[in-house]
Design an enzyme around this catalytic site. Sequence first.
Site, PDB file in Angstrom:
ATOM      1  N   LYS A   9      41.841  65.264  18.443  1.00 30.06           N
ATOM      2  CA  LYS A   9      41.917  65.609  17.022  1.00 30.06           C
ATOM      3  C   LYS A   9      42.864  66.794  16.755  1.00 30.06           C
ATOM      4  O   LYS A   9      43.291  67.490  17.683  1.00 30.06           O
ATOM      5  CB  LYS A   9      40.501  65.917  16.525  1.00 30.06           C
ATOM      6  CG  LYS A   9      39.578  64.687  16.514  1.00 30.06           C
ATOM      7  CD  LYS A   9      38.202  65.061  15.939  1.00 30.06           C
ATOM      8  CE  LYS A   9      37.297  63.851  15.815  1.00 30.06           C
ATOM      9  NZ  LYS A   9      35.984  64.232  15.227  1.00 30.06           N
ATOM     10  N   TYR A  49      37.357  56.597   8.695  1.00 31.05           N
ATOM     11  CA  TYR A  49      36.058  57.256   8.533  1.00 31.05           C
ATOM     12  C   TYR A  49      35.316  56.755   7.284  1.00 31.05           C
ATOM     13  O   TYR A  49      34.463  57.473   6.754  1.00 31.05           O
ATOM     14  CB  TYR A  49      36.239  58.767   8.475  1.00 31.05           C
ATOM     15  CG  TYR A  49      36.314  59.437   9.850  1.00 31.05           C
ATOM     16  CD1 TYR A  49      35.317  59.250  10.801  1.00 31.05           C
ATOM     17  CD2 TYR A  49      37.367  60.278  10.184  1.00 31.05           C
ATOM     18  CE1 TYR A  49      35.375  59.861  12.046  1.00 31.05           C
ATOM     19  CE2 TYR A  49      37.435  60.897  11.437  1.00 31.05           C
ATOM     20  CZ  TYR A  49      36.433  60.679  12.362  1.00 31.05           C
ATOM     21  OH  TYR A  49      36.482  61.294  13.596  1.00 31.05           O
ATOM     22  N   ARG A  85      31.284  58.817  25.415  1.00 26.96           N
ATOM     23  CA  ARG A  85      30.404  59.574  24.502  1.00 26.96           C
ATOM     24  C   ARG A  85      29.689  60.704  25.272  1.00 26.96           C
ATOM     25  O   ARG A  85      29.521  61.812  24.752  1.00 26.96           O
ATOM     26  CB  ARG A  85      29.372  58.654  23.845  1.00 26.96           C
ATOM     27  CG  ARG A  85      29.950  57.608  22.902  1.00 26.96           C
ATOM     28  CD  ARG A  85      30.472  58.160  21.604  1.00 26.96           C
ATOM     29  NE  ARG A  85      29.447  58.707  20.749  1.00 26.96           N
ATOM     30  CZ  ARG A  85      29.653  59.067  19.479  1.00 26.96           C
ATOM     31  NH1 ARG A  85      30.862  58.920  18.918  1.00 26.96           N
ATOM     32  NH2 ARG A  85      28.687  59.580  18.759  1.00 26.96           N
ATOM     33  N   ARG A 102      33.465  68.767  24.147  1.00 25.12           N
ATOM     34  CA  ARG A 102      33.176  69.556  22.942  1.00 25.12           C
ATOM     35  C   ARG A 102      32.611  70.926  23.285  1.00 25.12           C
ATOM     36  O   ARG A 102      32.914  71.913  22.608  1.00 25.12           O
ATOM     37  CB  ARG A 102      32.260  68.758  22.016  1.00 25.12           C
ATOM     38  CG  ARG A 102      33.042  67.652  21.281  1.00 25.12           C
ATOM     39  CD  ARG A 102      32.151  66.661  20.618  1.00 25.12           C
ATOM     40  NE  ARG A 102      32.881  65.784  19.684  1.00 25.12           N
ATOM     41  CZ  ARG A 102      32.338  64.705  19.126  1.00 25.12           C
ATOM     42  NH1 ARG A 102      31.095  64.363  19.388  1.00 25.12           N
ATOM     43  NH2 ARG A 102      33.048  63.970  18.288  1.00 25.12           N
ATOM     44  N   ASN A 112      35.953  69.313  16.147  1.00 25.15           N
ATOM     45  CA  ASN A 112      35.266  69.103  17.425  1.00 25.15           C
ATOM     46  C   ASN A 112      36.103  68.331  18.444  1.00 25.15           C
ATOM     47  O   ASN A 112      35.570  67.685  19.340  1.00 25.15           O
ATOM     48  CB  ASN A 112      33.896  68.459  17.185  1.00 25.15           C
ATOM     49  CG  ASN A 112      33.978  67.125  16.483  1.00 25.15           C
ATOM     50  OD1 ASN A 112      35.065  66.618  16.221  1.00 25.15           O
ATOM     51  ND2 ASN A 112      32.828  66.532  16.189  1.00 25.15           N
ATOM     52  N   HIS A 115      37.305  62.269  19.165  1.00 25.94           N
ATOM     53  CA  HIS A 115      36.507  61.150  18.658  1.00 25.94           C
ATOM     54  C   HIS A 115      36.378  60.128  19.767  1.00 25.94           C
ATOM     55  O   HIS A 115      37.326  59.909  20.512  1.00 25.94           O
ATOM     56  CB  HIS A 115      37.192  60.466  17.461  1.00 25.94           C
ATOM     57  CG  HIS A 115      36.702  59.057  17.221  1.00 25.94           C
ATOM     58  ND1 HIS A 115      35.544  58.802  16.547  1.00 25.94           N
ATOM     59  CD2 HIS A 115      37.179  57.858  17.634  1.00 25.94           C
ATOM     60  CE1 HIS A 115      35.341  57.486  16.525  1.00 25.94           C
ATOM     61  NE2 HIS A 115      36.327  56.900  17.175  1.00 25.94           N
ATOM     62  N   GLU A 126      38.557  49.662  16.273  1.00 27.00           N
ATOM     63  CA  GLU A 126      39.375  50.883  16.212  1.00 27.00           C
ATOM     64  C   GLU A 126      40.662  50.731  17.030  1.00 27.00           C
ATOM     65  O   GLU A 126      41.734  51.195  16.607  1.00 27.00           O
ATOM     66  CB  GLU A 126      38.536  52.079  16.677  1.00 27.00           C
ATOM     67  CG  GLU A 126      37.398  52.368  15.684  1.00 27.00           C
ATOM     68  CD  GLU A 126      36.396  53.423  16.151  1.00 27.00           C
ATOM     69  OE1 GLU A 126      36.543  53.961  17.276  1.00 27.00           O
ATOM     70  OE2 GLU A 126      35.465  53.704  15.378  1.00 27.00           O
TER      71      GLU A 126
HETATM   72  P1  ATP Z   1      33.356  60.908  15.851  1.00 22.74           P
HETATM   73  O1  ATP Z   1      32.996  59.754  14.935  1.00 22.74           O
HETATM   74  O2  ATP Z   1      34.523  61.731  15.331  1.00 22.74           O
HETATM   75  O3  ATP Z   1      33.523  60.475  17.273  1.00 22.74           O
HETATM   76  P2  ATP Z   1      30.587  61.646  15.998  1.00 22.74           P
HETATM   77  O4  ATP Z   1      30.343  60.167  16.126  1.00 22.74           O
HETATM   78  O5  ATP Z   1      30.050  62.553  17.049  1.00 22.74           O
HETATM   79  O6  ATP Z   1      32.137  61.941  15.894  1.00 22.74           O
HETATM   80  P3  ATP Z   1      29.995  61.420  13.190  1.00 22.74           P
HETATM   81  O7  ATP Z   1      28.629  61.635  12.652  1.00 22.74           O
HETATM   82  O8  ATP Z   1      30.535  60.020  13.283  1.00 22.74           O
HETATM   83  O9  ATP Z   1      30.081  62.170  14.599  1.00 22.74           O
HETATM   84  O10 ATP Z   1      30.983  62.314  12.295  1.00 22.74           O
HETATM   85  C1  ATP Z   1      32.377  62.056  12.288  1.00 22.74           C
HETATM   86  C2  ATP Z   1      33.106  63.372  12.258  1.00 22.74           C
HETATM   87  O11 ATP Z   1      32.869  64.007  11.013  1.00 22.74           O
HETATM   88  C3  ATP Z   1      32.636  64.396  13.299  1.00 22.74           C
HETATM   89  O12 ATP Z   1      33.198  64.209  14.561  1.00 22.74           O
HETATM   90  C4  ATP Z   1      33.108  65.699  12.661  1.00 22.74           C
HETATM   91  O13 ATP Z   1      34.505  65.892  12.837  1.00 22.74           O
HETATM   92  C5  ATP Z   1      32.805  65.428  11.191  1.00 22.74           C
HETATM   93  N1  ATP Z   1      31.447  65.877  10.838  1.00 22.74           N
HETATM   94  C6  ATP Z   1      30.277  65.287  11.161  1.00 22.74           C
HETATM   95  N2  ATP Z   1      29.225  65.957  10.666  1.00 22.74           N
HETATM   96  C7  ATP Z   1      29.751  67.020   9.993  1.00 22.74           C
HETATM   97  C8  ATP Z   1      29.201  68.091   9.235  1.00 22.74           C
HETATM   98  N3  ATP Z   1      27.886  68.232   9.092  1.00 22.74           N
HETATM   99  N4  ATP Z   1      30.055  68.992   8.686  1.00 22.74           N
HETATM  100  C9  ATP Z   1      31.399  68.854   8.829  1.00 22.74           C
HETATM  101  N5  ATP Z   1      31.986  67.859   9.522  1.00 22.74           N
HETATM  102  C10 ATP Z   1      31.179  66.952  10.098  1.00 22.74           C
HETATM  103 MG    MG Z   2      31.179  58.721  14.766  1.00 22.42          MG
END
Ligand code: ATP
Ligand code: MG
Length: 131
Positions: A9, A49, A85, A102, A112, A115, A126
């Site tokens: 990212k 997203y 993951r 992370r 973070n 992805h 994807e």
């Molecule tokens: P990713 O989909 O990026 O692999 P993830 O599956 O761990 O991450 P998701 O819940 O899908 O987490 O959220 C997608 C992305 O949105 C996160 O990786 C982060 O960058 C952002 N995000 C998630 N939760 C929050 C939050 N509470 N505040 C700000 N940004 C968030």
């Molecule tokens: Mg996710």
Amino acid sequence: MDQTFSIIKPDATKRNITGSINKVIEESGLRIIAQKRIKLTTNQAEKFYSVHKERPFFRDLIEYMTSEPVIVQILSGDNCVERYRAIMGATNPENAENGTIRKLFALNVQENSVHGSDSTENAKIEIDFFF
Ligand code: ATP
Ligand code: MG
């Protein structure tokens, strides 16, 4: 061979740590079989997203994901969706286990660093979206 989709990212490309992240990926045994550096358009980020479009952090997330280039990657290896993951660690780096990408590199819950697809089905969607 199983495949998953990864994004390094903007916070990581900005800090010039993509090689450090790739090192963790490769040391885990996963193989980077394709990668390219691109700048996401707002439209691409919103589509990617779209599952989060009702969340309060959505606009911020789109701004962040389009703020700097990203590296999109295809990873391969047995059970690579689950394995990647696990190597990534929890969404919020405060909750991530030691040694995860992370925990090592993420700045906060939004910035973070990586992805990874959350299912084999989404991995295929994807990968097709970017490659
Ligand atoms: P990713 O989909 O990026 O692999 P993830 O599956 O761990 O991450 P998701 O819940 O899908 O987490 O959220 C997608 C992305 O949105 C996160 O990786 C982060 O960058 C952002 N995000 C998630 N939760 C929050 C939050 N509470 N505040 C700000 N940004 C968030
Ligand atoms: Mg996710």
